[in-house]
Design an enzyme around this catalytic site. Structure first.
Site, PDB file in Angstrom:
ATOM      1  N   ARG A  56      -2.570  -2.772 -11.357  1.00 12.76           N
ATOM      2  CA  ARG A  56      -1.888  -1.547 -10.921  1.00 12.76           C
ATOM      3  C   ARG A  56      -1.677  -0.596 -12.095  1.00 12.76           C
ATOM      4  O   ARG A  56      -1.781   0.624 -11.950  1.00 12.76           O
ATOM      5  CB  ARG A  56      -0.541  -1.918 -10.287  1.00 12.76           C
ATOM      6  CG  ARG A  56       0.229  -0.732  -9.730  1.00 12.76           C
ATOM      7  CD  ARG A  56       1.392  -1.157  -8.876  1.00 12.76           C
ATOM      8  NE  ARG A  56       2.122  -0.007  -8.366  1.00 12.76           N
ATOM      9  CZ  ARG A  56       3.384   0.276  -8.649  1.00 12.76           C
ATOM     10  NH1 ARG A  56       4.089  -0.541  -9.422  1.00 12.76           N
ATOM     11  NH2 ARG A  56       3.968   1.346  -8.156  1.00 12.76           N
ATOM     12  N   HIS A  60      -2.754   3.481 -12.368  1.00 12.25           N
ATOM     13  CA  HIS A  60      -1.826   4.565 -12.695  1.00 12.25           C
ATOM     14  C   HIS A  60      -2.205   5.256 -13.996  1.00 12.25           C
ATOM     15  O   HIS A  60      -1.848   6.418 -14.202  1.00 12.25           O
ATOM     16  CB  HIS A  60      -0.396   4.024 -12.761  1.00 12.25           C
ATOM     17  CG  HIS A  60       0.229   3.860 -11.420  1.00 12.25           C
ATOM     18  ND1 HIS A  60       1.359   4.553 -11.016  1.00 12.25           N
ATOM     19  CD2 HIS A  60      -0.125   3.092 -10.353  1.00 12.25           C
ATOM     20  CE1 HIS A  60       1.670   4.212  -9.780  1.00 12.25           C
ATOM     21  NE2 HIS A  60       0.782   3.318  -9.360  1.00 12.25           N
ATOM     22  N   ASN A  85       6.530   5.832 -11.664  1.00 16.06           N
ATOM     23  CA  ASN A  85       6.002   4.744 -12.490  1.00 16.06           C
ATOM     24  C   ASN A  85       7.083   3.749 -12.895  1.00 16.06           C
ATOM     25  O   ASN A  85       6.813   2.843 -13.703  1.00 16.06           O
ATOM     26  CB  ASN A  85       5.339   5.306 -13.753  1.00 16.06           C
ATOM     27  CG  ASN A  85       3.984   5.927 -13.468  1.00 16.06           C
ATOM     28  OD1 ASN A  85       3.322   5.573 -12.499  1.00 16.06           O
ATOM     29  ND2 ASN A  85       3.563   6.847 -14.313  1.00 16.06           N
ATOM     30  N   HIS A 183      -5.052  -4.471  -3.478  1.00 10.36           N
ATOM     31  CA  HIS A 183      -3.829  -4.975  -2.845  1.00 10.36           C
ATOM     32  C   HIS A 183      -3.948  -6.432  -2.420  1.00 10.36           C
ATOM     33  O   HIS A 183      -3.010  -6.978  -1.841  1.00 10.36           O
ATOM     34  CB  HIS A 183      -3.460  -4.102  -1.643  1.00 10.36           C
ATOM     35  CG  HIS A 183      -2.966  -2.744  -2.020  1.00 10.36           C
ATOM     36  ND1 HIS A 183      -2.934  -1.679  -1.143  1.00 10.36           N
ATOM     37  CD2 HIS A 183      -2.482  -2.272  -3.199  1.00 10.36           C
ATOM     38  CE1 HIS A 183      -2.459  -0.612  -1.757  1.00 10.36           C
ATOM     39  NE2 HIS A 183      -2.176  -0.948  -3.000  1.00 10.36           N
TER      40      HIS A 183
END
Length: 319
Positions: A56, A60, A85, A183
């Site tokens: 992840r 980002h 974040n 995911h």
């Protein structure tokens, strides 16, 4: 069985990352990948949540300013300081890897490259495909909180909103469906899917999104209680095999057990539904597509040459 897709990756190698190379550190830091892999393995063995956090973290980073390690920078008004974040993790793993690398290869390897390698290793550690990735990225010199919200995908986004974000990064519709497979590992706070429920007059969570499987919804309400907006409670993204990188995410999605609205909307479009069904039925096909999409993601708007720097510490831009 672990898979390596070197030829596929080379074929999908994009022009804007032409200064990257698969042997970039062969002479200057030949043990780099071993050092990063060992760090990721040790951290993941101690905490099974680490792989999902590292993956992840890469998303980002790459979606804001490109894959340049800008999300790693600490301080007021940096990307890392933005509330979007706040739930990111894995920073300490990158710092540990950077410290180890600096001992043997000082002022040589960027934090951006370490993050890409760590995310790659996180996928492989949890059962996903082994991928050869090019290196040579430089660390960015800009990290602004104001750049975060316009560039990242929110868990409540519609398919069109996600398509817009992915397209702006040079990523295709197929990449969107494939990279949603991230995911298959990781977890999320209850607040990340709170819009699918509401609190009734007695303070109990009630399902309002009828696209979500009712039994799964009941499990989520039990885990989250009436604290859906809290940031302290987390649930697994994939209720089937939450710590294994596989195609179970797509199987759960077809069973209407996708955790986020941004998962569920993949079933509302004929093209994305076909891709979901393909991946749900064939793990190897998903792995092949993942390898190519991961390379494209990790090559997004990279800094090379004089456009960036080699940070001495991943959390601080060189002064």
């Amino acid at each position: 069985m672990m898979l390596t897709y070197i030829m596929l990756l080379c074929l999908s190698y994009s022009a804007h990352s032409s200064e990257l190379a698969f042997d970039f550190y062969a002479a200057s830091c030949p043990m780099l990948e071993t050092m990063v892999k060992d760090t990721v393995r040790a951290a993941s063995s101690n905490d099974p949540r680490v792989p999902g956090r590292l993956l992840r973290l890469l998303f980002h980073d790459c979606f804001v300013e490109g894959c340049d390690g800008s999300v790693l920078v600490q301080g007021n008004d940096t990307e890392r300081s933005d509330p979007a974040n706040a739930s990111l993790g894995g920073f300490e793993v990158i710092e540990v890897a950077k410290n180890v690398v600096e001992m043997f290869c000082p002022d040589t390897v960027s934090c951006a490259d370490i993050l890409v390698l760590a995310a790659r290793d996180a996928v492989e550690f949890t059962g996903g495909p082994g991928i050869e990735v090019p290196t040579g990225r430089k660390d960015g010199k800009i990290s602004l909180a104001s750049n975060v919200r316009p560039n990242i995908v929110d868990t409540s986004f519609s398919l069109n909103q996600m398509k817009h974000i992915f397209s702006a990064k040079g990523l295709s519709f197929d990449d969107l469906v494939t990279l949603s497979g991230a995911h298959t590992i990781g977890s999320a706070h209850c607040s990340a899917f709170s819009e699918r429920f509401k609190l009734d007059s007695k303070g109990n969570l009630k399902l309002i999104d009828t696209s979500l499987d009712s039994t799964y919804a009941a499990e989520l309400t039990q885990q989250c209680g009436a604290s859906q907006a809290q940031t302290s409670i987390t649930v697994n993204n994939d209720p089937g095999t939450p710590f294994i990188f596989d195609n179970e995410y797509y199987q759960m999605l077809l069973a209407h057990k996708g955790l986020f609205e941004s998962d569920a909307v993949l079933l509302d479009n004929a093209k994305s539904l076909k891709k979901v069904e393909e991946f749900a039925n064939d793990k190897n096909r998903f792995f092949e597509n993942w390898a190519q999409a991961f390379l494209r993601l990790a090559s997004t708007d990279v800094k090379t040459g004089e456009d960036g720097e080699i940070r001495r510490s991943c959390s601080v831009i060189n002064g």
